[in-house]
Scaffold this active site. Structure first.
Site, short mmCIF file in Angstrom:
data_model
loop_
_atom_site.label_atom_id
_atom_site.label_comp_id
_atom_site.label_asym_id
_atom_site.label_seq_id
_atom_site.Cartn_x
_atom_site.Cartn_y
_atom_site.Cartn_z
N GLY A 80 8.05 -1.28 -13.54
CA GLY A 80 7.83 -0.14 -14.43
C GLY A 80 6.83 0.77 -13.74
N SER A 121 8.97 -4.99 -8.19
CA SER A 121 8.56 -3.58 -8.16
C SER A 121 7.06 -3.44 -8.48
CB SER A 121 9.46 -2.77 -9.10
OG SER A 121 9.27 -1.40 -8.90
N ALA A 122 6.68 -2.90 -9.64
CA ALA A 122 5.25 -2.79 -9.97
C ALA A 122 4.57 -4.16 -9.94
CB ALA A 122 5.07 -2.13 -11.33
N HIS A 147 11.19 -0.65 -3.25
CA HIS A 147 12.21 0.43 -3.26
C HIS A 147 12.09 1.26 -1.98
CE1 HIS A 147 12.89 -0.24 -7.61
NE2 HIS A 147 11.59 -0.17 -7.79
N GLU A 204 15.94 -1.88 -1.29
CA GLU A 204 16.55 -2.39 -2.52
C GLU A 204 17.26 -3.71 -2.24
OE1 GLU A 204 15.94 -1.07 -5.24
OE2 GLU A 204 15.57 1.05 -4.92
#
Lengths: 232, 232
Positions: free
Chosen positions: A87, A117-118, A154, A189
Site C-alpha cells: 500500500g 511492496s510497502a 516494483h 514484478e
C-alpha cells in the site's frame, strides 16, 4: 539466527489474478504452518484488505488480522510470524510507529518476516527506496533493518519510447546513492528475496542490483546473494 | 498582494531540447527583467545545474546562483524574484530548511516565485504530492504555501497496456486524499500554472484536477482557475 525473511516485490500478479497467486509455493514453504499476523496499515480500509488477502490465501495460511487485536503491539511482540502487506509505505510506517508495532517487531527479531511492496520497504534499513507518495510524515525514515541492504519494489526498466520527463527509476536510485551508501536491489514484478539463516536467494523474476559508484548488474532467478547479508 | 507565482511541471521538454525551451515566453513575461536568484539544491551538483540553466536562459534572464552567496538566507530575504529548480524534492526541502532559505522565503511573500518540478512542490502547502524518492528526511513535510492547493508535477495518465502492478499516479493521489483535504492539480509535461494578483490560469498543456470524494475533471489551456485560490 534471527527469523527468516521473505520480501516480495508485489502482491498483485499481472492480468488480474488473485493476490499472491504467483507466490503461493514460496509463501507456504516460508511460513511452514505458523500462525501469521497480517499487518494491513499500508491501506486505508483494513477490514477490506484482510478480506481480500484471506480470500486468496486463507486456505493455505493461518492468517490473522493484527488490527483486530485489542493490543496489537503486545500481540506482535510474541508473534512467531508476521506478514506486512503493501500500500503506502509512509502511512504504514506512520501507523506501525504510532501503535507500538514497530518497537514490538524490533524487540522480536526471531519473528519470521514476510513483506510485500510497502511491507518489503519496511524490512530495509530505511524506507528511503520506496516509490510511494509521501501522503503523511512517518516521523522518521528508519525502518526494521531485517536485511542490511535496500529494496526497490516494483522495479521498472526505463521505457526508451517514453516522452515523460520525470526521473526514471534508475535515476531515482542514483539520487539515493548521492546521499546513502546501502546497495539497492531493484525487484521486478513477480520477484522476491528469501533469506533463510545466512543464505539469501532471488526467486520469481530477475532483479537489478545498484551499488554506489558502480555499474548496475543483472541478477537471475536462483542467484545466491548471501554476500549481500555481510556488507563490506 | 503577495508576489506572483509561476509553477512549471518540468524543466526538460521532450525530445532533448534545451531546458525551458517550451516556457521561454511565460518565464520572460513572469520575471519582467527582475534579477532572479536560482535555487539549485534539489540536485547534487549545484554549479553544474546553474551552468545548464544559464546556458539555456542566460540571454533572456538575469539569473544569479544562490548557492554562491556568502549568506543565502539573507540574500533570499531581500530578493525580488526566485527560481527554484527541479530534482529531488526531499533533498531540496532538507537543504533550504538547513540553510535558512525556507524561513527567508516565508518572510518575503512579495518575492516573485518561479518553480519547476520539485520547485513547484515547494510552493504548495506541503510536499506531499511529489513523485520523488525519499532519499533524505526533510525534517517535516510542510512547504511554502504560496498557493492553497497541491500540484503533482509530471502528471502521467494511466497506461492501459502496462503490466506494472505498482500504483498509477491517479491511485497515488486517491491515497493522498485519504489523508489530506487539499485539491491536487496534476500538471502534465509542458503545463504550468500562473498566478498574477488574484487570477490563476493554466498554460502550456492540459491538466487534471483531483478533489476529495469527487470525480476528477480535465482542465484546458487558458482555463481560469482563480477559484482555486479561495478554497471553500
Amino acid at each position: 539466527m534471527p527469523g527468516d525473511v521473505l520480501l516480495l516485490s508485489n502482491s498483485r500478479p499481472p492480468g488480474g489474478a488473485a493476490p499472491f497467486a504467483h507466490a503461493r509455493e514460496i509463501l507456504a514453504s516460508h511460513l511452514g504452518g505458523r500462525p501469521v499476523w497480517f499487518v494491513p496499515y499500508a491501506r486505508a480500509d483494513h477490514d477490506d484488505y484482510v478480506a481480500w488477502v484471506s480470500r486468496a490465501l486463507g486456505q493455505d495460511i493461518d492468517l490473522r488480522p493484527l488490527h483486530r487485536e485489542p493490543d496489537p503491539a503486545a500481540t506482535i511482540a510474541d508473534a512467531r510470524a508476521v506478514f506486512v502487506g503493501g500500500g503506502n509505505t509512509f502511512r504504514l510506517l506512520h501507523d506501525v510507529r504510532r501503535l507500538g508495532i514497530l518497537d514490538g517487531l524490533r524487540a522480536n527479531p526471531d519473528c519470521r518476516y514476510t513483506g510485500s511492496s510497502a511491507g518489503t520497504n519496511l524490512a530495509c534499513p530505511t524506507m528511503r527506496t520506496t516509490n510511494d507518495m509521501p501522503i503523511v510524515d512517518p516521523g522518521g525514515f528508519d525502518a526494521l533493518a531485517r536485511v542490511p541492504f535496500q529494496v526497490n519494489p516494483h522495479y521498472l526498466d526505463p521505457d526508451p519510447t517514453s516522452t515523460h520527463q520525470g526521473e526514471t527509476r534508475e535515476e531515482r536510485i542514483v539520487e539515493f546513492h548521492e546521499m546513502n551508501p546501502e546497495p539497492v536491489v531493484g525487484l521486478r514484478e513477480g520477484a522476491w528475496l528469501h533469506r533463510t539463516d545466512d543464505t539469501l536467494r532471488l526467486g520469481g523474476n530477475t532483479a537489478r542490483l545498484f551499488r554506489r559508484d558502480e555499474t548496475p548488474v543483472e541478477l537471475a532467478v536462483g542467484d545466491d546473494l548471501s554476500w549481500l547479508l555481510t556488507p563490506s
